[in-house]
Design a protein around this motif. Structure first.
Motif, PDB file in Angstrom:
ATOM      1  N   VAL A  33       0.869  -1.180   0.000  1.00 28.10           N
ATOM      2  CA  VAL A  33       0.000   0.000   0.000  1.00 28.10           C
ATOM      3  C   VAL A  33       0.906   1.231   0.000  1.00 28.10           C
ATOM      4  O   VAL A  33       1.664   1.450   0.943  1.00 28.10           O
ATOM      5  CB  VAL A  33      -0.945   0.026   1.228  1.00 28.10           C
ATOM      6  N   SER A  34       0.810   2.012  -1.053  1.00 29.56           N
ATOM      7  CA  SER A  34       1.662   3.199  -1.173  1.00 29.56           C
ATOM      8  C   SER A  34       1.046   4.384  -0.431  1.00 29.56           C
ATOM      9  O   SER A  34      -0.123   4.356  -0.041  1.00 29.56           O
ATOM     10  CB  SER A  34       1.839   3.565  -2.649  1.00 29.56           C
ATOM     11  N   ARG A  36       0.281   7.082  -1.828  1.00 23.79           N
ATOM     12  CA  ARG A  36      -0.797   7.550  -2.723  1.00 23.79           C
ATOM     13  C   ARG A  36      -2.052   6.707  -2.528  1.00 23.79           C
ATOM     14  O   ARG A  36      -3.164   7.241  -2.501  1.00 23.79           O
ATOM     15  CB  ARG A  36      -0.341   7.504  -4.184  1.00 23.79           C
ATOM     16  N   ASP A  37      -1.897   5.400  -2.397  1.00 18.68           N
ATOM     17  CA  ASP A  37      -3.047   4.539  -2.113  1.00 18.68           C
ATOM     18  C   ASP A  37      -3.731   4.996  -0.828  1.00 18.68           C
ATOM     19  O   ASP A  37      -4.960   5.057  -0.749  1.00 18.68           O
ATOM     20  CB  ASP A  37      -2.622   3.073  -1.951  1.00 18.68           C
TER      21      ASP A  37
END
Length: 72
Positions: A33-34, A36-37
């Motif tokens: 999970v980034s 940005r995510d």
């Protein structure tokens, strides 16, 4: 109680943290999970932490459906 390999689900920086710290962590603490995510989850659903994600009704609904499907 189910066990989980934390090394497989957490970003390396969070591997040595307590469970309470992990639950309060941003969702980007989860492996894959980034940041940005995480921003998108916050914008779409108000999810800021791992605990928020776990409590998200859509996640619970999907888990319930998957459990029903597995019961076939």
């Amino acid at each position: 109680m189910a066990s989980i390999d934390l090394d497989k689900v957490l970003d390396r920086a969070w591997a040595d943290k307590s469970l309470s710290e992990i639950m309060a962590a941003p969702v980007a603490a989860l492996k894959g999970v980034s940041d940005r995510d995480g921003e998108l989850l916050r914008e779409a659903f108000g999810v800021k932490t791992v605990a928020d994600l776990a409590e998200l009704k859509y996640v619970r609904w999907a888990q319930a459906l998957a459990a029903l499907d597995g019961a076939r």
